[in-house]
Design a protein around this motif. Structure first.
Motif, PDB file in Angstrom:
ATOM      1  N   LEU A  25       0.915  -1.069  -0.156  1.00  0.00           N
ATOM      2  CA  LEU A  25       0.164   0.018   0.069  1.00  0.00           C
ATOM      3  C   LEU A  25       0.833   1.168  -0.055  1.00  0.00           C
ATOM      4  CD1 LEU A  25      -3.038   0.761   0.068  1.00  0.00           C
ATOM      5  CD2 LEU A  25      -2.835   0.974   2.632  1.00  0.00           C
ATOM      6  N   ALA A  26       1.950   1.156   0.650  1.00  0.00           N
ATOM      7  CA  ALA A  26       3.024   2.579   0.791  1.00  0.00           C
ATOM      8  C   ALA A  26       3.465   2.624  -0.385  1.00  0.00           C
ATOM      9  CB  ALA A  26       3.917   2.284   1.957  1.00  0.00           C
ATOM     10  N   THR A  27       3.741   1.483  -1.301  1.00  0.00           N
ATOM     11  CA  THR A  27       4.258   1.668  -2.768  1.00  0.00           C
ATOM     12  C   THR A  27       3.370   2.432  -3.688  1.00  0.00           C
ATOM     13  OG1 THR A  27       3.528  -0.610  -3.511  1.00  0.00           O
ATOM     14  CG2 THR A  27       5.851  -0.418  -2.577  1.00  0.00           C
ATOM     15  N   SER A  28       2.334   2.469  -3.181  1.00  0.00           N
ATOM     16  CA  SER A  28       1.186   3.320  -4.277  1.00  0.00           C
ATOM     17  C   SER A  28       1.421   4.692  -4.113  1.00  0.00           C
ATOM     18  CB  SER A  28      -0.219   2.765  -3.952  1.00  0.00           C
ATOM     19  OG  SER A  28      -0.653   3.231  -2.667  1.00  0.00           O
ATOM     20  N   PHE A  29       2.051   4.980  -2.982  1.00  0.00           N
ATOM     21  CA  PHE A  29       2.215   6.606  -2.818  1.00  0.00           C
ATOM     22  C   PHE A  29       3.740   7.056  -2.941  1.00  0.00           C
ATOM     23  CE2 PHE A  29      -1.149   5.218   0.554  1.00  0.00           C
ATOM     24  CZ  PHE A  29      -2.242   6.249  -0.104  1.00  0.00           C
ATOM     25  N   VAL A  30       4.723   6.049  -2.846  1.00  0.00           N
ATOM     26  CA  VAL A  30       6.116   6.447  -3.061  1.00  0.00           C
ATOM     27  C   VAL A  30       6.348   5.880  -4.474  1.00  0.00           C
ATOM     28  CG1 VAL A  30       8.436   5.928  -2.225  1.00  0.00           C
ATOM     29  CG2 VAL A  30       6.382   6.543  -0.692  1.00  0.00           C
ATOM     30  N   ARG A  31       6.850   6.627  -5.384  1.00  0.00           N
ATOM     31  CA  ARG A  31       7.242   6.177  -6.899  1.00  0.00           C
ATOM     32  C   ARG A  31       8.715   6.148  -7.059  1.00  0.00           C
ATOM     33  NH1 ARG A  31       2.614   3.943  -8.227  1.00  0.00           N
ATOM     34  NH2 ARG A  31       0.914   5.287  -8.236  1.00  0.00           N
ATOM     35  N   PRO A  32       9.086   5.520  -8.179  1.00  0.00           N
ATOM     36  CA  PRO A  32      10.668   5.539  -8.403  1.00  0.00           C
ATOM     37  C   PRO A  32      11.273   6.755  -8.373  1.00  0.00           C
ATOM     38  CG  PRO A  32       9.453   3.754  -9.607  1.00  0.00           C
ATOM     39  CD  PRO A  32       8.463   4.810  -8.899  1.00  0.00           C
ATOM     40  N   GLY A  33      10.653   7.871  -8.943  1.00  0.00           N
ATOM     41  CA  GLY A  33      10.892   9.189  -8.974  1.00  0.00           C
ATOM     42  C   GLY A  33      10.998  10.106  -7.726  1.00  0.00           C
ATOM     43  N   SER A  34      10.580   9.384  -6.463  1.00  0.00           N
ATOM     44  CA  SER A  34      10.648  10.019  -5.195  1.00  0.00           C
ATOM     45  C   SER A  34      12.045  10.161  -4.681  1.00  0.00           C
ATOM     46  CB  SER A  34       9.511   9.288  -4.447  1.00  0.00           C
ATOM     47  OG  SER A  34       8.350   9.142  -4.725  1.00  0.00           O
ATOM     48  N   SER A  35      12.235  10.953  -3.738  1.00  0.00           N
ATOM     49  CA  SER A  35      13.492  11.015  -3.020  1.00  0.00           C
ATOM     50  C   SER A  35      13.955   9.673  -2.711  1.00  0.00           C
ATOM     51  CB  SER A  35      13.271  11.938  -1.725  1.00  0.00           C
ATOM     52  OG  SER A  35      12.703  12.958  -1.956  1.00  0.00           O
TER      53      SER A  35
END
Length: 199
Positions: A25-35
């Motif tokens: 579920l957390a991966t849906s908010f954090v993308r590869p382009g994130s920090s």
């Protein structure tokens, strides 16, 4: 040390699935382009939860006796202590709790071992998805042990400390059992009078 009454959270069957679900579920908010400080720790947590899930599934399939739910596969390799019925004016007979869910197993035990047989008491047994520890009742009058239910709370409170201490030593108590009724629904009664005299 008092006998534990609840299964630890890390041993609870749904826990690895919940951890993996939260990580996914957390991966849906954090993308590869994130920090990177946000993305890479999440990937590590996701990988660790996946490994934990695989280990948990492997532990469930490993042939422990008794297994993590308190079911016996066989009596080989177990130290069984007989607690036979003692002569008393008032007998300590208790009905087994949860027999309605185990009618097929009780029926098979009755066919193979008759109405009068023995039962092994297994501390730290639990229902699947349940966290509460109970004392499981395994009928052993036939060709192999069969789960018949659990000791009721009133009887469990009286014997849980002693049975759990014996379990820690690799010893399990066997008591006389009686399957009541000639057809389904069957009941099971245990004579616990001999447990008090065990060392």
């Amino acid at each position: 040390m008092p006998a534990p009454r609840r299964k630890p959270l890390l041993l609870w069957e749904p826990f690895p699935y919940l951890v993996l679900f939260v990580a996914l579920l957390a991966t849906s908010f954090v993308r590869p382009g994130s920090s990177p400080w946000l993305f890479w720790p999440l990937i590590v947590v996701l990988a660790a939860s996946l490994v934990y899930l695989v280990i948990s599934i492997g532990r469930e399939r490993r042939g422990a006796n008794p297994d993590q739910w308190g079911n016996l596969l066989h009596l080989d390799g177990l130290t069984i202590v007989d607690a036979g019925a003692e002569e008393r004016e008032v007998r300590a007979v208790v009905p087994v709790d949860g027999v309605a869910r185990h009618q097929a197993a009780i029926d098979l035990a009755r066919v193979h071992g008759g109405a009068e047989q023995q039962a092994v008491l297994v501390p730290r047994a639990s229902r699947w998805l349940g966290r509460r520890y109970r004392i499981g009742v395994q009928l052993v009058g036939g060709d192999r042990p069969r789960h018949a239910g659990y000791l009721p709370e009133s009887a469990e409170d009286r014997v849980v400390q002693r049975l759990d201490a014996m379990r820690g030593e690799g010893r399990y108590v066997r008591v006389p059992a009686l399957i009541t009724g000639s057809t389904r629904p069957y009941g099971v009664e245990l004579d616990l009078s001999g447990i008090d005299s065990l060392g």
